[in-house]
Design a protein around this motif. Structure first.
Motif, PDB file in Angstrom:
ATOM      1  N   GLU A 178       0.820  -1.209   0.000  1.00 35.62           N
ATOM      2  CA  GLU A 178       0.000   0.000   0.000  1.00 35.62           C
ATOM      3  C   GLU A 178       0.860   1.268   0.000  1.00 35.62           C
ATOM      4  N   LEU A 179       1.932   1.262   0.786  1.00 38.89           N
ATOM      5  CA  LEU A 179       2.810   2.428   0.854  1.00 38.89           C
ATOM      6  C   LEU A 179       3.548   2.652  -0.473  1.00 38.89           C
ATOM      7  N   ILE A 180       4.029   1.582  -1.073  1.00 38.81           N
ATOM      8  CA  ILE A 180       4.698   1.700  -2.370  1.00 38.81           C
ATOM      9  C   ILE A 180       3.709   2.164  -3.436  1.00 38.81           C
ATOM     10  N   TYR A 181       2.477   1.662  -3.378  1.00 38.26           N
ATOM     11  CA  TYR A 181       1.477   2.118  -4.333  1.00 38.26           C
ATOM     12  C   TYR A 181       1.197   3.615  -4.170  1.00 38.26           C
ATOM     13  N   GLN A 182       1.083   4.062  -2.928  1.00 40.85           N
ATOM     14  CA  GLN A 182       0.843   5.493  -2.699  1.00 40.85           C
ATOM     15  C   GLN A 182       1.998   6.326  -3.252  1.00 40.85           C
ATOM     16  N   PHE A 183       3.217   5.855  -3.051  1.00 46.29           N
ATOM     17  CA  PHE A 183       4.414   6.543  -3.536  1.00 46.29           C
ATOM     18  C   PHE A 183       4.495   6.508  -5.062  1.00 46.29           C
ATOM     19  N   LYS A 184       4.433   5.328  -5.609  1.00 44.22           N
ATOM     20  CA  LYS A 184       4.663   5.118  -7.039  1.00 44.22           C
ATOM     21  C   LYS A 184       3.408   5.318  -7.881  1.00 44.22           C
ATOM     22  N   GLY A 185       2.312   4.760  -7.453  1.00 43.49           N
ATOM     23  CA  GLY A 185       1.081   4.794  -8.234  1.00 43.49           C
ATOM     24  C   GLY A 185       0.253   6.055  -8.061  1.00 43.49           C
ATOM     25  N   CYS A 186       0.369   6.679  -6.893  1.00 49.24           N
ATOM     26  CA  CYS A 186      -0.383   7.915  -6.627  1.00 49.24           C
ATOM     27  C   CYS A 186       0.523   9.138  -6.696  1.00 49.24           C
ATOM     28  N   TYR A 187       1.768   8.920  -7.114  1.00 49.12           N
ATOM     29  CA  TYR A 187       2.739  10.004  -7.358  1.00 49.12           C
ATOM     30  C   TYR A 187       3.037  10.833  -6.108  1.00 49.12           C
ATOM     31  N   ASP A 188       3.079  10.191  -4.955  1.00 52.35           N
ATOM     32  CA  ASP A 188       3.334  10.895  -3.697  1.00 52.35           C
ATOM     33  C   ASP A 188       4.843  10.925  -3.437  1.00 52.35           C
ATOM     34  N   ILE A 189       5.531  11.815  -4.131  1.00 52.08           N
ATOM     35  CA  ILE A 189       6.992  11.897  -4.099  1.00 52.08           C
ATOM     36  C   ILE A 189       7.541  12.126  -2.689  1.00 52.08           C
ATOM     37  N   GLU A 190       6.752  12.730  -1.827  1.00 50.80           N
ATOM     38  CA  GLU A 190       7.198  13.010  -0.462  1.00 50.80           C
ATOM     39  C   GLU A 190       7.527  11.736   0.315  1.00 50.80           C
ATOM     40  N   LEU A 191       7.004  10.606  -0.113  1.00 52.35           N
ATOM     41  CA  LEU A 191       7.275   9.346   0.577  1.00 52.35           C
ATOM     42  C   LEU A 191       8.626   8.744   0.196  1.00 52.35           C
ATOM     43  N   GLY A 192       9.306   9.308  -0.772  1.00 53.80           N
ATOM     44  CA  GLY A 192      10.531   8.727  -1.316  1.00 53.80           C
ATOM     45  C   GLY A 192      11.574   8.330  -0.298  1.00 53.80           C
ATOM     46  N   SER A 193      11.910   9.217   0.612  1.00 52.63           N
ATOM     47  CA  SER A 193      12.986   8.928   1.570  1.00 52.63           C
ATOM     48  C   SER A 193      12.507   8.092   2.753  1.00 52.63           C
ATOM     49  N   LEU A 194      11.217   7.918   2.895  1.00 52.86           N
ATOM     50  CA  LEU A 194      10.648   7.226   4.039  1.00 52.86           C
ATOM     51  C   LEU A 194      11.128   5.778   4.175  1.00 52.86           C
ATOM     52  N   PHE A 195      11.313   5.105   3.063  1.00 51.61           N
ATOM     53  CA  PHE A 195      11.642   3.679   3.089  1.00 51.61           C
ATOM     54  C   PHE A 195      12.996   3.394   3.738  1.00 51.61           C
ATOM     55  N   LEU A 196      13.967   4.284   3.549  1.00 52.79           N
ATOM     56  CA  LEU A 196      15.309   4.074   4.086  1.00 52.79           C
ATOM     57  C   LEU A 196      15.618   4.957   5.291  1.00 52.79           C
ATOM     58  N   GLU A 197      14.760   5.891   5.574  1.00 56.42           N
ATOM     59  CA  GLU A 197      15.023   6.942   6.556  1.00 56.42           C
ATOM     60  C   GLU A 197      15.596   6.448   7.883  1.00 56.42           C
ATOM     61  N   GLN A 198      14.980   5.472   8.504  1.00 54.66           N
ATOM     62  CA  GLN A 198      15.423   5.002   9.817  1.00 54.66           C
ATOM     63  C   GLN A 198      16.754   4.250   9.767  1.00 54.66           C
ATOM     64  N   TYR A 199      17.141   3.798   8.607  1.00 56.92           N
ATOM     65  CA  TYR A 199      18.332   2.952   8.471  1.00 56.92           C
ATOM     66  C   TYR A 199      19.406   3.625   7.629  1.00 56.92           C
ATOM     67  N   LEU A 200      19.276   4.908   7.454  1.00 58.91           N
ATOM     68  CA  LEU A 200      20.135   5.647   6.539  1.00 58.91           C
ATOM     69  C   LEU A 200      21.609   5.552   6.907  1.00 58.91           C
ATOM     70  N   LEU A 201      21.949   5.769   8.151  1.00 61.08           N
ATOM     71  CA  LEU A 201      23.351   5.707   8.571  1.00 61.08           C
ATOM     72  C   LEU A 201      23.929   4.317   8.326  1.00 61.08           C
ATOM     73  N   TYR A 202      23.152   3.298   8.616  1.00 61.09           N
ATOM     74  CA  TYR A 202      23.576   1.923   8.396  1.00 61.09           C
ATOM     75  C   TYR A 202      23.898   1.679   6.917  1.00 61.09           C
ATOM     76  N   PHE A 203      22.977   2.070   6.021  1.00 62.64           N
ATOM     77  CA  PHE A 203      23.192   1.845   4.593  1.00 62.64           C
ATOM     78  C   PHE A 203      24.285   2.734   4.019  1.00 62.64           C
TER      79      PHE A 203
END
Length: 178
Positions: free
Chosen positions: A35-60
């Motif tokens: 559902e979240l990926i659909y909102q991002f990709k299918g509903c063009y909600d660009i603001e969600l882009g960084s959300l997927f990695l946000e909590q693990y950013l330093l690790y990655f």
């Protein structure tokens, strides 16, 4: 996203291999992530882009320091309609250089294909400037891994250019495929 909403998404850090290339998916592809990926990709909600990695950013950022990102391509007309490339937008927060050398040359939707037809994805991809990969550490990035056929095709396309290393990072992985 508030903490209450974010708690619906449970990182799994699923390790896998495709053609002996190590990969990690942050999430299991469940209803919440779908559902979240659909909102991002299918509903063009660009603001969600960084959300997927946000909590693990330093690790990655630490894990993939010195790597170059090769995004798994989407068809350019989809990017135009959406006004952004969802894969690039999701992984921009890593602040790693991109090598957009693989292009999807037609509107081939793997989700509409049977597993056997998905294995023919390589005929829908084109690679350019392959020499840019030589001697570099490459990180293939994508939103969802299902059968792995697109990642296999991309690995096969770039392996001949002798990169120093190849790794895979995806947002999610289905659990009913290899």
């Amino acid at each position: 996203m508030c903490d209450k909403c974010f708690k619906k998404y449970h990182a799994q850090f699923i390790n896998f291999k495709i053609l002996n290339v190590k990969g990690v998916s942050i999430y299991k592809y469940d209803d919440n992530i779908r559902e979240l990926i659909y909102q991002f990709k299918g509903c063009y909600d660009i603001e969600l882009g960084s959300l997927f990695l946000e909590q693990y950013l330093l690790y990655f950022k630490t894990m993939f320091k010195g790597y170059y990102l090769i995004p798994i391509p989407s068809y350019y007309k989809d990017d135009i309609r959406r006004e952004f490339n969802h894969v690039i937008e999701a992984f921009n927060c890593l602040k790693l250089p991109y090598l957009p050398i693989i292009e999807k040359i037609d509107e081939y939707k793997q989700s509409d294909q049977h597993k056997t037809d998905r294995m023919n994805i390589s005929k829908h991809l084109k690679v350019s400037d392959l020499d840019k990969v030589h001697g570099k550490k490459i990180l293939l990035v994508d939103d969802v891994v299902t059968t792995g056929s697109t990642l296999k095709a991309c690995i096969e396309l770039i392996r001949g250019a002798h990169p120093k290393d190849i790794k895979i990072l995806t947002i999610a992985k289905t659990m009913n495929h290899s």
